[in-house]
Structures are given as structure tokens and as C-alpha cells.
Enzyme design. Structure first.
Site, mmCIF file in Angstrom:
data_model
loop_
_atom_site.group_PDB
_atom_site.id
_atom_site.type_symbol
_atom_site.label_atom_id
_atom_site.label_comp_id
_atom_site.label_asym_id
_atom_site.label_seq_id
_atom_site.Cartn_x
_atom_site.Cartn_y
_atom_site.Cartn_z
ATOM 1 N N ASP A 173 3.526 -4.429 7.843
ATOM 2 C CA ASP A 173 2.310 -3.384 7.894
ATOM 3 C C ASP A 173 1.146 -4.570 8.065
ATOM 4 O O ASP A 173 0.892 -5.064 7.135
ATOM 5 C CB ASP A 173 2.232 -2.795 6.552
ATOM 6 C CG ASP A 173 0.821 -2.127 6.300
ATOM 7 O OD1 ASP A 173 0.165 -2.092 7.210
ATOM 8 O OD2 ASP A 173 0.716 -1.631 5.074
ATOM 9 N N CYS B 78 -4.677 2.302 -3.617
ATOM 10 C CA CYS B 78 -3.339 2.884 -2.970
ATOM 11 C C CYS B 78 -2.262 1.922 -3.225
ATOM 12 O O CYS B 78 -1.520 1.675 -2.228
ATOM 13 C CB CYS B 78 -3.810 3.207 -1.511
ATOM 14 S SG CYS B 78 -4.992 4.555 -1.373
ATOM 15 N N GLN C 104 -3.999 -4.859 7.240
ATOM 16 C CA GLN C 104 -5.134 -5.691 6.609
ATOM 17 C C GLN C 104 -4.771 -7.318 7.460
ATOM 18 O O GLN C 104 -5.396 -8.202 7.084
ATOM 19 C CB GLN C 104 -4.751 -6.123 5.093
ATOM 20 C CG GLN C 104 -5.019 -4.847 4.381
ATOM 21 C CD GLN C 104 -6.430 -4.481 4.494
ATOM 22 O OE1 GLN C 104 -7.430 -4.918 4.854
ATOM 23 N NE2 GLN C 104 -6.816 -3.275 3.867
ATOM 24 N N LYS D 168 -10.020 -0.325 10.711
ATOM 25 C CA LYS D 168 -10.116 -1.813 9.827
ATOM 26 C C LYS D 168 -10.519 -2.771 10.842
ATOM 27 O O LYS D 168 -10.543 -3.914 10.353
ATOM 28 C CB LYS D 168 -8.834 -1.705 9.171
ATOM 29 C CG LYS D 168 -8.786 -0.772 7.850
ATOM 30 C CD LYS D 168 -7.452 -1.045 7.175
ATOM 31 C CE LYS D 168 -6.930 0.200 6.393
ATOM 32 N NZ LYS D 168 -7.736 0.702 5.082
ATOM 33 N N HIS E 13 0.828 -1.246 -0.096
ATOM 34 C CA HIS E 13 0.079 0.086 -0.142
ATOM 35 C C HIS E 13 0.804 1.185 0.167
ATOM 36 O O HIS E 13 2.100 1.207 0.606
ATOM 37 C CB HIS E 13 -0.893 -0.165 1.286
ATOM 38 C CG HIS E 13 -2.109 0.961 1.342
ATOM 39 N ND1 HIS E 13 -1.524 2.285 1.794
ATOM 40 C CD2 HIS E 13 -3.341 1.099 1.027
ATOM 41 C CE1 HIS E 13 -2.694 2.982 1.740
ATOM 42 N NE2 HIS E 13 -3.600 2.288 1.393
HETATM 43 N N1 PLP Z 1 -1.699 -0.530 4.595
HETATM 44 C C1 PLP Z 1 -2.310 -1.435 3.977
HETATM 45 C C2 PLP Z 1 -2.000 -2.732 3.552
HETATM 46 C C3 PLP Z 1 -3.829 -0.900 3.918
HETATM 47 O O1 PLP Z 1 -4.524 -1.731 3.281
HETATM 48 C C4 PLP Z 1 -4.092 0.569 4.323
HETATM 49 C C5 PLP Z 1 -5.384 1.038 4.042
HETATM 50 O O2 PLP Z 1 -6.058 0.491 3.434
HETATM 51 C C6 PLP Z 1 -2.952 0.948 5.036
HETATM 52 C C7 PLP Z 1 -1.506 0.589 5.086
HETATM 53 C C8 PLP Z 1 -3.360 2.633 5.495
HETATM 54 O O3 PLP Z 1 -4.296 2.596 6.468
HETATM 55 P P1 PLP Z 1 -4.765 3.842 7.156
HETATM 56 O O4 PLP Z 1 -5.376 4.625 5.809
HETATM 57 O O5 PLP Z 1 -5.686 3.459 8.014
HETATM 58 O O6 PLP Z 1 -3.596 4.731 7.758
#
Ligand code: PLP
Length: 406
Positions: free
Chosen positions: A200, A364, A203, A226, A123
Site C-alpha cells: 500500500d 483509519c 503514504q 496524496k 490503514h
Molecule cells: N492507505 C494508507 C496508508 C493511507 O494513509 C490511506 C489514506 O489515508 C489510504 C490507504 C486510503 O487512501 P484513499 O482514501 O485515497 O483511497
């Protein structure tokens, strides 16, 4: 305990509504999950009875709010089986957690000629901070690829590890492909080379039981929203030895010990990384969300969501013209697909009019979408409150898209 779907759905008021005269089918859970009544109530109760700034007062409400806030830190610590509560830093989300590490770790450990390894399936939140930090510091960002199923090329990643590597930053679960990366194995290999690993977990944490001591990763980042908690909440887990060594990320109230005209000393962990007034009501909601998840059981959630995934994969791959992206055998509960050469936005709009909320576009993850040479995907991502009947409605909607474009 197994999943009692009817009882669960009663807990989520937003799911009771109709849109376009049809019951709402919510399949955008990878973007943000819905909140159970218990989380909504926790926020209301906080404002009705306990609202006060934390850590700074001796009076009743301040002490009560502080205690509840710190209790949540314990709750998070237990939930992810971290060793110490001071290794849990509250942030406003995965993005902030990742920026915190990229900024502070970069300043402290990354110099000209060094290398950071990441993957093509990240992401932007776990890609851009490393890309920019490497550019600023004259370091090189190395990017491990994937195979046709969406599995990480582990041999390639292993081959990239060398004496110049300062960190590996990768996603636990891909938000586009659903791939669950073999993170425990990656951490073990990286540690043989003395390379720390950041995961990260945006998910990961809502779908799988995660255990910091078992994974042995050095950093783990995730967002509250999430995992059924309020927006604007998140967590950075970091091993004490790194958090102690890293410089603070933001400066201001709460993160200091003493301030003089000519110098400042910083607070101990975790407060060194929590400058300013935090999202206290959000953290109260996060506590309720974790209790809710614990009640259901993460293993039970994972098992039920796997059934949803298998059902959806079967249904969609049975429709002629549908191409699935991400077919790893180690997969979390989402499906990314295209219908013939129909643009994902067009498909998403028609699917929406059938009452089914899916996400469309690059999610993203533009480097991945470019790598796949596609305009984006339609993504349906499932949560434990979703049902098999709802997946049937998605399949009907996909058929409708096909009809309209034929
Ligand atoms: N990392 C992953 C794998 C994600 O799917 C997302 C959001 O979709 C993020 C990071 C960023 O999360 P946030 O926008 O809640 O900070």
C-alpha cells in the site's frame, strides 16, 4: 536541485490565505495534499480545450483526449519505473486499487485454509478488504506486530510465512507512525517462499522515490490526491503475470473485447480493469502533478522533508508531557503525538484555532490504535511546501493547549 521554498509556496494558491486572521498552516498532508497551480491549470485546460470521452471516438477531440490519457499512463510508468505501461491501471484511489486486488486475487487464488499476512499498522483500506475476503473464503488473516518504536516485527512476519500463505499485504509507510517498512527486504524473503507481496503505497509515493523494478513487489497501490494530484485518481501497479491471471473487477464498457448474448470476452491489459468512463480530467491533473514532482526531484523532496521531520521531532519532544508515537529511525515526515492525557480532539480543536490544521483521531487505523491502547493521536504531516517557522507555530499551539488544560 534544492528546494526553493518561497517559489514553491507561490505555486500553491490555497496556502496564501489567512484563517482565524492567521496565515494558514497546513499539516494535514497525509490525509490529502494541496494542489499546485500547474495541476489546477491542467484541469481547466482540459475542460476548456480537450474535454471528450476517451478510447471510443475517431474524431479530433476524442483522439486528443485519448492520447493525453495514455501519455499519462507512460508518465506514471516512468515515475515508478514499472516495466510496462499495461501494468499501470487507473483507479479512483488507493482504496479502489486495494479492493480491486483483494476482490480479484481472492477469487482467483484464495481458498479455504489459506492464509494472508498483513500488519497491525495498516490503514483500514488495506485491512478490511483482506479481513472480509478471508472471512468469505474461509481463509485466515495473520497480523504481524510492531515494537515500541513502531518498527515492524520482521522476525514474526518471517515466521508466519509458510506453504499456506497466498499473499502478504502491507503498507510501505504507516500513516499513523510514519514508519517506512523494509519492503524490499520483505519482498525478497517472501519471494524465496513464492509468496507475492502487495504494497500500500498511499503514504510512500509522495515522499520517497519508488522503483517497481527495484522493489520487485507484485502490486503497488496509491492515490493521486496524496501526491498533489486531484481527488478521484489513483493507480494500481501489478505485475503482468498476475494482472493477466486475475478476473476483472468491474464489468461494463471498455473492459470487454466482444459481447455476445451468451458470453463475453475481456479486453487486454490495462483496459480489462478499467470499466466505464474514467476520471479523465483528474488524470490530466495527475500528469501535471508528476511533472511537478519530477521537476523538484523526489530525492530532494525526501531530504527536505527529513529536515522538517527532525526539526518537528526535536521541538515536540522538548515539550514536557508530549508523547510521540512512532520513533523509528526509518520514518516519513509526520509526527503523531498526545499531550498528557488531553483527548486528541480537544487538542486538535485548539490547535486549529491557532491556524494550524492537524488531524486527530484513529486515522483509519483502529487495530493499531487499539494495540497502542490510546484514544487516538494528533497527527501533523508535512509536505515540501511546509516550513520550519510553521513547525514553530505548531509547537506554540501545543503549548497553548497545555496552558488551557492546566
Ligand atoms: N492507505 C494508507 C496508508 C493511507 O494513509 C490511506 C489514506 O489515508 C489510504 C490507504 C486510503 O487512501 P484513499 O482514501 O485515497 O483511497
Amino acid at each position: 536541485m534544492s528546494i526553493d521554498i518561497n517559489k514553491i509556496r507561490e505555486d500553491f494558491p490555497i496556502l496564501q490565505q489567512q484563517i482565524y486572521k492567521r496565515p494558514l498552516v497546513y499539516f494535514d498532508n497525509a490525509a490529502s495534499t494541496q494542489k499546485p497551480r500547474q495541476v489546477i491549470d491542467a484541469i481547466c485546460t482540459y475542460y476548456e480545450r480537450d474535454n471528450c470521452n476517451i478510447h471510443r471516438g475517431v474524431h479530433y477531440l476524442s483522439v486528443k483526449a485519448t492520447e493525453a490519457y495514455e501519455e499519462t499512463r507512460k508518465e506514471v510508468c516512468e515515475f515508478i519505473n514499472a516495466r510496462n505501461t499495461h501494468e499501470i491501471i487507473f483507479t479512483k484511489g488507493a482504496t479502489e486499487s486495494l479492493n480491486l486486488v483483494a476482490g480479484s486475487f481472492g477469487k482467483r487464488y484464495i481458498h479455504e485454509g489459506d492464509e494472508v499476512i498483513t500488519t497491525i499498522m495498516e490503514h483500514h483500506s488495506n485491512f478490511v478488504p483482506w479481513q472480509q475476503m478471508c472471512m468469505e473464503r474461509g481463509a485466515k488473516l495473520r497480523i504481524a506486530g510492531i515494537d515500541e518504536k513502531g518498527d515492524l516485527d520482521l522476525d514474526e512476519m518471517r515466521g508466519m510465512m509458510n506453504e499456506k500463505t497466498r499473499l502478504i499485504a502491507l503498507t510501505h509507510v504507516s500513516n499513523v507512525l510514519g514508519t517506512i517498512n523494509p519492503v524490499k527486504e520483505i519482498v525478497a524473503i517472501a519471494h524465496q517462499h513464492d509468496i507475492p507481496v502487495l504494497l500500500d503505497g498511499a503514504q510512500g509515493v509522495s515522499h520517497l522515490p519508488v522503483d517497481m523494478q527495484e522493489l520487485d513487489c507484485d502490486f503497488y497501490c496509491f492515490s493521486g490526491h496524496k501526491m498533489y494530484a486531484p481527488m478521484g485518481t489513483g493507480v494500481l501497479y501489478g505485475k503482468e503475470k498476475f494482472l493477466e491471471a486475475l478476473p476483472p473487477y468491474q464489468l461494463g464498457g471498455e473492459m470487454i473485447k466482444d459481447v455476445y448474448i451468451d458470453r463475453t470476452t475481456f479486453n487486454e491489459l490495462p483496459f480489462k480493469f478499467e470499466a466505464g468512463t474514467p476520471n479523465v480530467e483528474g488524470v490530466m491533473g495527475l500528469r501535471a502533478a508528476i511533472q511537478y514532482l519530477k521537476n523538484l526531484g523526489m530525492a530532494e523532496i525526501a531530504a527536505y522533508e527529513n529536515e522538517l521531520l527532525a526539526y518537528a521531532t526535536d521541538k515536540l519532544s522538548g515539550i514536557e508531557g508530549v508523547t510521540l508515537f512512532g520513533t523509528s529511525v526509518h520514518k516519513a515526515s509526520l509526527v503523531s503525538f498526545l499531550i498528557g492525557d488531553i483527548h486528541p480532539y480537544d487538542a486538535g480543536m485548539i490547535i486549529d484555532k491557532m491556524g494550524v490544521a492537524v488531524r486527530t483521531g484513529h486515522h483509519c487505523a483502529m487495530p493499531l490504535i487499539d494495540f497502542l491502547k490510546i484514544p487516538g493521536t494528533v497527527r501533523a504531516s508535512f509536505a515540501f511546501y511546509n516550513t520550519f517557522e510553521e513547525i514553530d507555530k505548531l509547537a506554540e499551539a501545543v503549548m497553548r493547549v497545555k496552558q488551557m488544560f492546566s
